[in-house]
Write an enzyme that holds these catalytic residues in place. Structure first.
Site, PDB file in Angstrom:
ATOM      1  N   ASP A  70       0.864  -1.175   0.000  1.00 39.16           N
ATOM      2  CA  ASP A  70       0.000   0.000   0.000  1.00 39.16           C
ATOM      3  C   ASP A  70       0.901   1.225   0.000  1.00 39.16           C
ATOM      4  O   ASP A  70       1.954   1.237   0.657  1.00 39.16           O
ATOM      5  CB  ASP A  70      -0.928   0.008   1.211  1.00 39.16           C
ATOM      6  CG  ASP A  70      -2.135   0.934   0.989  1.00 39.16           C
ATOM      7  OD1 ASP A  70      -2.639   0.981  -0.146  1.00 39.16           O
ATOM      8  OD2 ASP A  70      -2.567   1.591   1.949  1.00 39.16           O
ATOM      9  N   ASP A 154       2.645  11.293  -9.979  1.00 43.61           N
ATOM     10  CA  ASP A 154       4.010  11.376 -10.521  1.00 43.61           C
ATOM     11  C   ASP A 154       4.312  12.704 -11.201  1.00 43.61           C
ATOM     12  O   ASP A 154       5.434  13.214 -11.118  1.00 43.61           O
ATOM     13  CB  ASP A 154       4.266  10.237 -11.515  1.00 43.61           C
ATOM     14  CG  ASP A 154       4.482   8.901 -10.826  1.00 43.61           C
ATOM     15  OD1 ASP A 154       4.507   8.867  -9.577  1.00 43.61           O
ATOM     16  OD2 ASP A 154       4.622   7.881 -11.535  1.00 43.61           O
TER      17      ASP A 154
END
EC number: 3.6.1.66
Length: 200
Positions: A70, A154
């Site tokens: 996670d 990102d």
């Protein structure tokens, strides 16, 4: 050959993990190869908790080793948000673009844009013992999106020591320094120990 089942059906993630573990004597499979297509309910308040939930869910279907992860993005000036809720920061649906826009909006008047990604990996071995490994990369949130590669946050995250976002990097460059890579390298140490103990 020992088997590892991953709590993901993401082919890119599976191939990345296979590559990192390639020098260990493990065959790596996705959960779909075990015939599991449903997802665990991730309702913990921490990455450790959600990673463990996913691993325990998968372990019900196999006696082999299972591995789950996670990941969250933690922004210091937002008291650690989005954190464990990173995937659904902008709502119940996982919408990367909306998540990024919400984060940029909340940071528009903030001077401190420091943040970090963290990944927690849970391994449950063939004896049902639980092991966890972590990886972290520090950086900052950019003023606007930059780059076409990657996914999630990102395009707005620049790691410390670099002058470009994760999304401006080729996969091979990002994967050398990413939080997931660092967590997997730590998980690799655990798996190597399990492999050695099973051969003794």
């Amino acid at each position: 050959m020992n088997k590892i089942y991953l709590s993901t059906g993401n082919k890119g993630k599976v191939s990345e993990i296979k590559e990192i573990l390639s020098d260990l004597k493990y065959d790596v499979y996705s959960k779909s190869e075990l015939g599991i297509n449903e997802d665990a309910v991730e309702d913990a308040e921490t990455l450790e908790g959600n990673s463990l939930i996913k691993a325990k869910f998968l372990k019900k279907y196999t006696d082999d080793i299972v591995m789950s992860d996670d990941t969250g993005l933690f922004v210091n000036s937002l008291d650690g948000r989005p954190g464990v809720y990173s995937a659904r920061f902008a709502g119940d649906e996982c919408d990367d673009s909306k998540n990024r826009q919400k984060l940029l909006s909340e940071l528009k008047d903030k001077e401190d844009r420091s943040a970090y990604f963290e990944t927690v990996i849970t391994i449950i071995d063939s004896n049902n013992e639980i092991h966890q490994a972590k990886g972290r990369v520090d950086g900052k949130i950019l003023l606007e999106e930059c780059g076409e590669h990657g996914f999630g946050y990102d395009s707005i995250f620049m790691p410390d020591g670099y002058d470009k976002s994760f999304a401006q990097m080729e996969d091979c460059e990002k994967n050398k320094i990413s939080h997931r890579k660092r967590a997997l390298e730590n998980a690799k140490i655990i798996l190597k120990g399990l492999n050695e103990s099973s051969n003794n």
